[in-house]
Design a protein around this motif. Structure first.
Motif, PDB file in Angstrom:
ATOM      1  N   GLU A 216      21.052  62.292 -34.470  1.00 35.33           N
ATOM      2  CA  GLU A 216      21.710  63.584 -34.192  1.00 35.33           C
ATOM      3  C   GLU A 216      23.070  63.733 -34.864  1.00 35.33           C
ATOM      4  OE1 GLU A 216      21.876  63.893 -29.899  1.00 35.33           O
ATOM      5  OE2 GLU A 216      19.777  63.237 -29.733  1.00 35.33           O
ATOM      6  N   ILE A 217      23.565  62.651 -35.475  1.00 35.65           N
ATOM      7  CA  ILE A 217      24.902  62.720 -36.105  1.00 35.65           C
ATOM      8  C   ILE A 217      24.934  63.821 -37.160  1.00 35.65           C
ATOM      9  CG2 ILE A 217      26.575  61.469 -37.541  1.00 35.65           C
ATOM     10  CD1 ILE A 217      25.581  58.861 -36.297  1.00 35.65           C
ATOM     11  N   THR A 218      25.976  64.644 -37.117  1.00 33.23           N
ATOM     12  CA  THR A 218      26.144  65.694 -38.135  1.00 33.23           C
ATOM     13  C   THR A 218      27.394  65.408 -38.965  1.00 33.23           C
ATOM     14  OG1 THR A 218      27.582  67.069 -36.764  1.00 33.23           O
ATOM     15  CG2 THR A 218      25.189  67.421 -36.532  1.00 33.23           C
ATOM     16  N   ALA A 219      27.542  66.148 -40.050  1.00 33.15           N
ATOM     17  CA  ALA A 219      28.738  66.011 -40.888  1.00 33.15           C
ATOM     18  C   ALA A 219      29.994  66.330 -40.076  1.00 33.15           C
ATOM     19  CB  ALA A 219      28.630  66.927 -42.105  1.00 33.15           C
ATOM     20  N   ALA A 220      29.897  67.292 -39.160  1.00 37.70           N
ATOM     21  CA  ALA A 220      31.057  67.639 -38.327  1.00 37.70           C
ATOM     22  C   ALA A 220      31.453  66.464 -37.430  1.00 37.70           C
ATOM     23  CB  ALA A 220      30.746  68.872 -37.480  1.00 37.70           C
ATOM     24  N   ASP A 221      30.460  65.729 -36.919  1.00 39.30           N
ATOM     25  CA  ASP A 221      30.760  64.538 -36.117  1.00 39.30           C
ATOM     26  C   ASP A 221      31.517  63.497 -36.946  1.00 39.30           C
ATOM     27  OD1 ASP A 221      29.393  65.504 -33.825  1.00 39.30           O
ATOM     28  OD2 ASP A 221      27.480  64.881 -34.694  1.00 39.30           O
ATOM     29  N   VAL A 222      31.143  63.379 -38.203  1.00 40.43           N
ATOM     30  CA  VAL A 222      31.811  62.415 -39.082  1.00 40.43           C
ATOM     31  C   VAL A 222      33.271  62.814 -39.290  1.00 40.43           C
ATOM     32  CG1 VAL A 222      31.764  61.271 -41.338  1.00 40.43           C
ATOM     33  CG2 VAL A 222      29.605  61.854 -40.200  1.00 40.43           C
ATOM     34  N   SER A 223      33.520  64.120 -39.464  1.00 41.09           N
ATOM     35  CA  SER A 223      34.906  64.594 -39.580  1.00 41.09           C
ATOM     36  C   SER A 223      35.702  64.289 -38.312  1.00 41.09           C
ATOM     37  CB  SER A 223      34.945  66.109 -39.851  1.00 41.09           C
ATOM     38  OG  SER A 223      34.706  66.364 -41.217  1.00 41.09           O
ATOM     39  N   LYS A 224      35.066  64.504 -37.156  1.00 41.09           N
ATOM     40  CA  LYS A 224      35.758  64.215 -35.878  1.00 41.09           C
ATOM     41  C   LYS A 224      36.117  62.727 -35.777  1.00 41.09           C
ATOM     42  CE  LYS A 224      33.311  67.386 -33.206  1.00 41.09           C
ATOM     43  NZ  LYS A 224      32.172  67.489 -32.279  1.00 41.09           N
ATOM     44  N   ALA A 225      35.163  61.862 -36.129  1.00 38.00           N
ATOM     45  CA  ALA A 225      35.405  60.419 -36.072  1.00 38.00           C
ATOM     46  C   ALA A 225      36.498  60.027 -37.077  1.00 38.00           C
ATOM     47  CB  ALA A 225      34.109  59.670 -36.369  1.00 38.00           C
ATOM     48  N   GLU A 271      40.452  68.459 -46.614  1.00 40.27           N
ATOM     49  CA  GLU A 271      41.148  67.415 -47.373  1.00 40.27           C
ATOM     50  C   GLU A 271      40.521  66.029 -47.195  1.00 40.27           C
ATOM     51  OE1 GLU A 271      43.649  67.318 -49.747  1.00 40.27           O
ATOM     52  OE2 GLU A 271      43.014  69.400 -49.801  1.00 40.27           O
ATOM     53  N   ARG A 272      39.830  65.820 -46.094  1.00 38.53           N
ATOM     54  CA  ARG A 272      39.159  64.530 -45.902  1.00 38.53           C
ATOM     55  C   ARG A 272      38.221  64.251 -47.078  1.00 38.53           C
ATOM     56  NH1 ARG A 272      38.009  67.759 -41.546  1.00 38.53           N
ATOM     57  NH2 ARG A 272      39.131  67.407 -39.597  1.00 38.53           N
ATOM     58  N   LEU A 273      37.663  65.338 -47.609  1.00 41.55           N
ATOM     59  CA  LEU A 273      36.718  65.243 -48.722  1.00 41.55           C
ATOM     60  C   LEU A 273      37.430  65.556 -50.052  1.00 41.55           C
ATOM     61  CD1 LEU A 273      33.593  64.846 -48.755  1.00 41.55           C
ATOM     62  CD2 LEU A 273      33.394  67.339 -48.813  1.00 41.55           C
ATOM     63  N   LEU A 274      38.325  66.549 -50.017  1.00 43.51           N
ATOM     64  CA  LEU A 274      38.910  67.044 -51.262  1.00 43.51           C
ATOM     65  C   LEU A 274      39.929  66.078 -51.864  1.00 43.51           C
ATOM     66  CD1 LEU A 274      39.337  70.867 -50.479  1.00 43.51           C
ATOM     67  CD2 LEU A 274      37.412  69.671 -51.539  1.00 43.51           C
TER      68      LEU A 274
END
Lengths: 323, 323
Positions: A216-225, A271-274
């Motif tokens: 169930e992990i989403t990209a948004a969950d990864v940003s939160k973590a 910015e986490r990605l950029l």
């Protein structure tokens, strides 16, 4: 002020809106696409929605632009092939125009519509050479140069998601190995995080998504973590940004844009990605490609498809030529 | 039939010729560039050569096209930066036109002139989307789409030689590591052969070029050794073709050409290079990019620069716009 109707057709829903010549939406409506009833039925219901919008807003409308996934013949206004709509050589523009009192209808690929909108009425406004990318469920790109979209043979140009890169060894749905999209997408980010959990890395995602719930992990969950300082999440977004930057280093060396507009759901990682993306881009490309290059988030966000399609209809009507 | 003058300016020589509207050269002249006397002197001698050509052939000439290495402002007709000519913001079109009785002069980058010539009067004639590459001392590329050259910001698009690829670890003159040009060029082919000799591999090149003479190996020597069945030479051209194919797989995914026209001195290796190139291209790109793609050797060969520049002058005059 002139008005247009912009439409974005997806596999699940279609959104139509009245867009003024400045790119503002006056009113929007979303209806289910329901492709299972066939294309003619989709056109019939879309025509009804358009007529309802015109009745509600009571402004004269000059024309309609429609963004469709897949391959499009923008000259004929046909959907050449759209897998998730089940369309093949479907004469969308002609069928719709006949149902809305002959209003001119212009059809193009949905990613090109988004990039057209950003280039003429969004983050790319005022630039001559705009590379637009969407990092969403998948990854896509299109170029807009000197007032025109770039198509290439068969309208297939710009598949940045399907260039193979060193450091990626996932099999892609397309049949190739190592496509950028397998990493630089919401799906790819979630997959990398899931694999980190499955490898037994120490990560908050393992606690939040125990056992089978790892799916169930989403990209948004990864940003939160990431924001909680989780090393595994930081590593995933760092790697994703780096590989995205490596792909863009190649794209800017071939296309030489003035600006890259980054949109799509996964772009909300910001910015986490950029940041790693910019760093790798500057490492891997000649400085004259990036020293004056702007990298900007998309401005039109959820309305991008509708606004882009509306502005595209405006462009086609004003230019009197095929953009 | 209308006539034009095409000029190709290089660091050592400049070639000028009268080209008819079908792309045939009627008469050509080659004179030393002698950049050390400055740009105005180059223009004075080029003007004399042009006036001599006009006097010799006695046909009316409509305009002049000039291909120049480096960055060019094709709208203003200036050489923005040409390292090996020592030019910076040099108003070539204006200065030359003033010396040849006001004949219109159009300036563009030499690689774009070559690709324009191949696209309109050579191997790319009849195709809408032409990717032209030159594999010579260095490597360069340009795109021609629907009657127009593709420029990108600052006219810098198409530097295919400077994309970094997996499997290459040479330092490039440009400052990056792993640029395609370090392998896929006459220089790169010769270097790889030299290294094979220096590694002590068993090769006829070691016998032909003993000791310090290893420095004299050329790409043509490698082709000769290949034809003699030399394993080291076969490996060098195989690797070069494979890496070239990998770079082109990315280029066709982004540009989507109908045809790739391959020119330049090293392209004379022909199938020795093109066979592994095609194989890798088909392995590394989605099939819809290559299943109808044509890959053709350049047709204009040595005259390419002159014919391309002449045809470009014709295009500019006929289109009444900036191509």
């Amino acid at each position: 002020m002139k008005h247009y109707i912009g439409v974005d057709i997806g596999g699940t829903n279609m959104v139509a809106g009245i867009v003024n010549e400045a790119g503002q939406t006056l009113r929007m409506v979303k209806i289910p696409t329901e492709v299972q009833h066939g294309g003619e039925d989709v056109v019939r219901r879309l025509a009804e929605a358009i007529e309802q919008l015109r009745a509600d807003v009571q402004v004269p409308v000059e024309g309609v632009g429609i963004g469709v996934p897949g391959f499009v013949d923008h000259v004929q206004g046909t959907s050449v092939f759209a897998a998730n709509l089940g369309w093949k050589d479907f004469p969308l523009a002609a069928l719709l125009s006949a149902r809305i009192r002959g209003l001119p209808v212009f059809v193009n690929n949905d990613v090109r519509m988004y990039v057209y909108g950003e280039a003429t009425g969004g983050a790319g406004r005022g630039f001559q050479h705009v590379l637009g990318i969407t990092v969403g469920t998948g990854m896509a790109a299109a170029m807009f140069n000197e007032g025109r979209l770039y198509y290439g043979s068969g309208g297939r140009a710009g598949e940045l998601g399907h260039i193979a890169l060193e450091g990626i060894d996932y099999a892609c749905n397309c049949g190739l190995i190592g496509c950028l999209e397998t990493v630089a997408s919401a799906t790819g980010i979630a997959r990398q995080a899931r694999e980190a959990v499955e490898r037994g890395e120490s990560t908050v995602l393992a606690e939040r998504f125990p056992g089978e719930r790892v799916q169930e992990i989403t990209a948004a969950d990864v940003s939160k973590a990431y924001d909680a300082g989780d090393p595994a999440a930081i590593a995933v977004l760092q790697r994703t940004g780096t590989l995205l930057g490596r792909g863009l280093a190649t794209a800017i060396t071939l296309f030489s844009p003035d600006v890259i507009v980054v949109g799509g759901g996964a772009a909300q990682a910001g910015e986490r990605l950029l940041k790693p993306m910019r760093e790798e881009l500057q490492r891997a490309a000649l400085s004259f490609y990036w020293k004056d290059l702007q990298i900007k988030p998309a401005e039109l966000l959820e309305d991008a498809g509708v606004v882009g399609s509306g502005l595209y209809a405006r462009g086609r009507l004003e230019a009197g030529e095929v953009l």
